[in-house]
Design a protein around this motif. Structure first.
Motif, PDB file in Angstrom:
ATOM      1  N   LEU A   1      57.770  29.987  -5.269  1.00 44.47           N
ATOM      2  CA  LEU A   1      57.286  30.329  -3.938  1.00 44.47           C
ATOM      3  C   LEU A   1      56.371  29.218  -3.434  1.00 44.47           C
ATOM      4  O   LEU A   1      55.691  28.570  -4.225  1.00 44.47           O
ATOM      5  N   PRO A   2      56.331  29.011  -2.124  1.00 48.41           N
ATOM      6  CA  PRO A   2      55.374  28.048  -1.596  1.00 48.41           C
ATOM      7  C   PRO A   2      53.955  28.526  -1.913  1.00 48.41           C
ATOM      8  O   PRO A   2      53.727  29.722  -2.070  1.00 48.41           O
ATOM      9  N   PRO A   3      53.013  27.593  -2.030  1.00 52.13           N
ATOM     10  CA  PRO A   3      51.651  27.958  -2.422  1.00 52.13           C
ATOM     11  C   PRO A   3      51.035  29.089  -1.610  1.00 52.13           C
ATOM     12  O   PRO A   3      50.354  29.957  -2.138  1.00 52.13           O
ATOM     13  N   HIS A   4      51.295  29.113  -0.286  1.00 51.24           N
ATOM     14  CA  HIS A   4      50.672  30.147   0.553  1.00 51.24           C
ATOM     15  C   HIS A   4      51.231  31.553   0.289  1.00 51.24           C
ATOM     16  O   HIS A   4      50.639  32.535   0.740  1.00 51.24           O
ATOM     17  N   LEU A   5      52.353  31.657  -0.429  1.00 54.84           N
ATOM     18  CA  LEU A   5      52.928  32.970  -0.761  1.00 54.84           C
ATOM     19  C   LEU A   5      52.674  33.374  -2.206  1.00 54.84           C
ATOM     20  O   LEU A   5      52.984  34.503  -2.586  1.00 54.84           O
ATOM     21  N   GLN A   6      52.112  32.475  -2.984  1.00 54.73           N
ATOM     22  CA  GLN A   6      51.793  32.804  -4.371  1.00 54.73           C
ATOM     23  C   GLN A   6      50.487  33.589  -4.413  1.00 54.73           C
ATOM     24  O   GLN A   6      49.615  33.426  -3.577  1.00 54.73           O
ATOM     25  N   GLN A   7      50.347  34.448  -5.411  1.00 53.93           N
ATOM     26  CA  GLN A   7      49.115  35.232  -5.543  1.00 53.93           C
ATOM     27  C   GLN A   7      47.995  34.388  -6.069  1.00 53.93           C
ATOM     28  O   GLN A   7      48.126  33.503  -6.833  1.00 53.93           O
TER      29      GLN A   7
END
Length: 99
Positions: free
Chosen positions: A93-99
């Motif tokens: 996932l792109p960084p902004h969608l990772q937890q």
């Protein structure tokens, strides 16, 4: 849908460049990209350059285009070979969608 393809610059004139792909030559409008010189790679859509590419990126785009042809022909082995760097990789996932 419009697909861009890489062309390599052979000759430069004002606001256009003679470019080559495999054994085809075409004049390309270069007004939307920074100055180019013979040997540069351009991403071309409908006869106009939209972006200068590194040789590595041009190769990646050419491999993706070859994979489209292989998919159309049902040649799954060729697809895996063209995207060998992705075959065993887990999707990220792109960084902004990772937890």
């Amino acid at each position: 849908m419009c697909i861009g393809y890489p062309l390599q610059v052979v000759e430069v004139e004002e606001e256009r460049a003679l470019c080559q792909r495999v054994d085809q030559n075409a004049w390309v409008d270069t007004r939307l990209v920074e100055a180019c010189q013979p040997g540069d790679w351009l991403l071309v859509f409908h006869g106009a350059a939209r972006e200068k590419l590194t040789p590595e990126r041009a190769s990646q785009v050419n491999q993706a285009l070859a994979a489209l042809v292989a998919a159309e022909q049902g040649d799954h082995q060729a697809i895996d070979e063209l995207f060998a760097d992705l075959v065993d990789r887990e999707p990220q996932l792109p960084p902004h969608l990772q937890q």
